[in-house]
Design an enzyme around this catalytic site. Structure first.
Site, short mmCIF file in Angstrom:
data_model
loop_
_atom_site.label_atom_id
_atom_site.label_comp_id
_atom_site.label_asym_id
_atom_site.label_seq_id
_atom_site.Cartn_x
_atom_site.Cartn_y
_atom_site.Cartn_z
N ASP A 101 -61.94 24.08 27.60
CA ASP A 101 -63.27 23.58 28.00
C ASP A 101 -63.45 23.66 29.51
O ASP A 101 -64.53 24.02 29.99
CB ASP A 101 -63.50 22.16 27.49
CG ASP A 101 -62.36 21.21 27.78
OD1 ASP A 101 -62.62 20.04 28.05
OD2 ASP A 101 -61.19 21.65 27.72
N LYS A 132 -55.96 24.69 24.20
CA LYS A 132 -56.40 23.30 24.05
C LYS A 132 -55.18 22.43 23.79
O LYS A 132 -55.17 21.53 22.93
CB LYS A 132 -57.42 23.20 22.90
CG LYS A 132 -58.19 21.89 22.86
CD LYS A 132 -59.05 21.64 24.07
CE LYS A 132 -59.80 20.32 23.94
NZ LYS A 132 -60.45 19.91 25.19
N TYR A 186 -58.33 33.03 12.10
CA TYR A 186 -58.31 34.27 11.31
C TYR A 186 -57.33 34.18 10.14
O TYR A 186 -57.47 34.90 9.16
CB TYR A 186 -57.95 35.46 12.20
CG TYR A 186 -59.15 36.16 12.80
CD1 TYR A 186 -60.42 35.60 12.75
CD2 TYR A 186 -59.01 37.39 13.43
CE1 TYR A 186 -61.51 36.23 13.31
CE2 TYR A 186 -60.10 38.04 13.99
CZ TYR A 186 -61.35 37.46 13.93
OH TYR A 186 -62.43 38.10 14.50
#
Length: 401
Positions: free
Chosen positions: A266, A216, A149
């Site tokens: 993930d 991540k 963003y």
């Protein structure tokens, strides 16, 4: 004449007749707003009789604003949200060409609404692609001001890309392919900590069992990995008496405490399918939160029944919103599902402390869907469904209060 909601050190001060600005929205916005506002009003009346009532104040953004004023997001709209603290909105058209990349993002950034709050809860009877959607009852805290963003980019082949590649090569030894577009995403300690703080405060307030940081960080150690580390540090520093890190304590030490844990993004997306009951409150960065909130919503019936809010818990500012798009081909046909905006209205009632009215909305929606009164999107996937229009669905909900 209504009065303003104000913010004090103790929290929101809400009058019995709060002025709440609303944006009807584009496309199907008018259809779902009529339904949602009727349901919200009926719930308030059912809960409090004549002692409380919302005074709605229409403001403008999107296509309707552009047609009236020549501006997609008039300054008066931003000022109304700023002045009255709490508002609600339907879906907005994203301008084509110049101007804002997204009106929704623009509002979040202008008001510093740093939490995108997305509760995900299954209502019995809603068609779902998974076997046990009833195991899902999670709340996603998505950071709303950084990551993609606030991402900065240079285009492949541009002079800016050439300069940046040269600078990175000379100063950092980074070798980037010549035909690359290059993006930079910032993740700060400040934004990470206030997001995590809000998530843990929510977990404490609502007696939730755990908070999971999704990241991540195994690959991006100094952005996503830092988000994880700052989260653990804040939990220990500010909530040490109420929380326990899952990997550093025995089962006995975690009794009656909120478990703080983390998951790589993930793997997390796999686990919400295979072990959804293990996740409660989720705190995550912006892009991860985008994927996660929509993936979870799909498991409980889609974004048509997924509410959302954008909140600054420090200033009290909050905008509650439908999470889906404008669906212009259905505009004015009185057929679309109003549940996203209705449930966002429920969240709004909860946020201003009108819990009795919020509970009435939730119970009525549960009852209405259980009776198989649903709009076309659910009816086509359910056996023995009673397909109703948008306005009829609102009417069934009101009758069930």
């Amino acid at each position: 004449m209504g009065h303003k909601i104000t913010k004090t050190k103790e929290g929101l001060r809400v009058p019995s007749d709060p002025i709440i600005p609303f944006i009807i929205g584009d496309g199907t916005g008018p259809d779902i707003w009529r339904a949602a506002s009727a349901v919200i009003g009926a719930a308030v009346k059912k809960a409090y009789g004549k002692t409380r009532e919302i005074e709605w104040k229409e403001i403008f953004a999107g296509e309707k604003a552009y047609n009236k004023t020549g501006e997609w997001l008039p300054a008066e709209t931003e000022e109304a949200f700023r002045q009255y603290l709490v508002g609600i909105k339907g879906p907005l058209t994203t301008p084509v060409g110049g101007g804002y990349r997204s009106l929704n993002v623009a509002l979040r950034q202008k008001l510093n609404l740093y939490v995108c709050l997305r509760p995900v809860k299954y209502y019995e009877g809603v068609p779902s692609p998974v076997k046990k959607p009833q195991l899902i009852d999670a709340v996603v805290f998505r950071e709303n001001t950084e990551d993609v963003y606030a991402g900065l980019e240079v285009e492949e082949g541009s002079n800016e890309a050439l300069k940046l590649r040269h600078f990175l090569s000379e100063n950092f030894g980074w070798d980037i392919r010549k035909d690359s577009g290059i993006g930079i995403k910032p993740i700060s300690r400040t934004a990470s900590e206030r997001l995590v703080r809000a998530a843990i405060q929510y977990a404490v307030k609502y007696n939730r069992k755990s908070v999971t940081f999704v990241h991540k960080g195994n690959i991006q150690k100094f952005t996503e990995g830092a988000f994880r580390q700052w989260g653990y540090e804040l939990a220990s520093r500010e909530f040490g008496d109420k929380t326990a890190a899952a990997d550093k304590t025995s089962n006995k030490e975690t009794e009656n405490k909120i478990i703080i844990k983390d998951a790589i993004a993930d793997i997390f997306l796999q686990q919400i399918l295979t072990r959804p009951a293990e996740f409660d409150v989720i705190a995550t960065t912006n892009l991860n939160g985008d994927y996660i909130s929509d993936a979870l919503a799909a498991q409980i019936g889609g974004i048509g029944i997924a509410p959302g809010a954008n909140i600054n818990y420090e200033t009290g500012h909050a905008i509650f919103e439908a999470t889906h798009g404008t669906a212009p081909k259905y505009a004015g046909k009185n057929v679309v599902n109003p549940c996203s905006l209705i449930l966002s209205g429920e969240m709004m009632l909860e946020y201003i402390g009108w819990k009795e009215a919020a509970d009435i909305v939730d119970e009525s929606l549960t009852r209405t869907i259980a009776q198989r009164h649903v709009t076309y999107d659910f009816a086509r996937l359910m056996e023995n469904a009673n397909q109703v229009s948008t306005s009829e669905f609102a009417g069934k909900m009101i009758n069930n209060m």
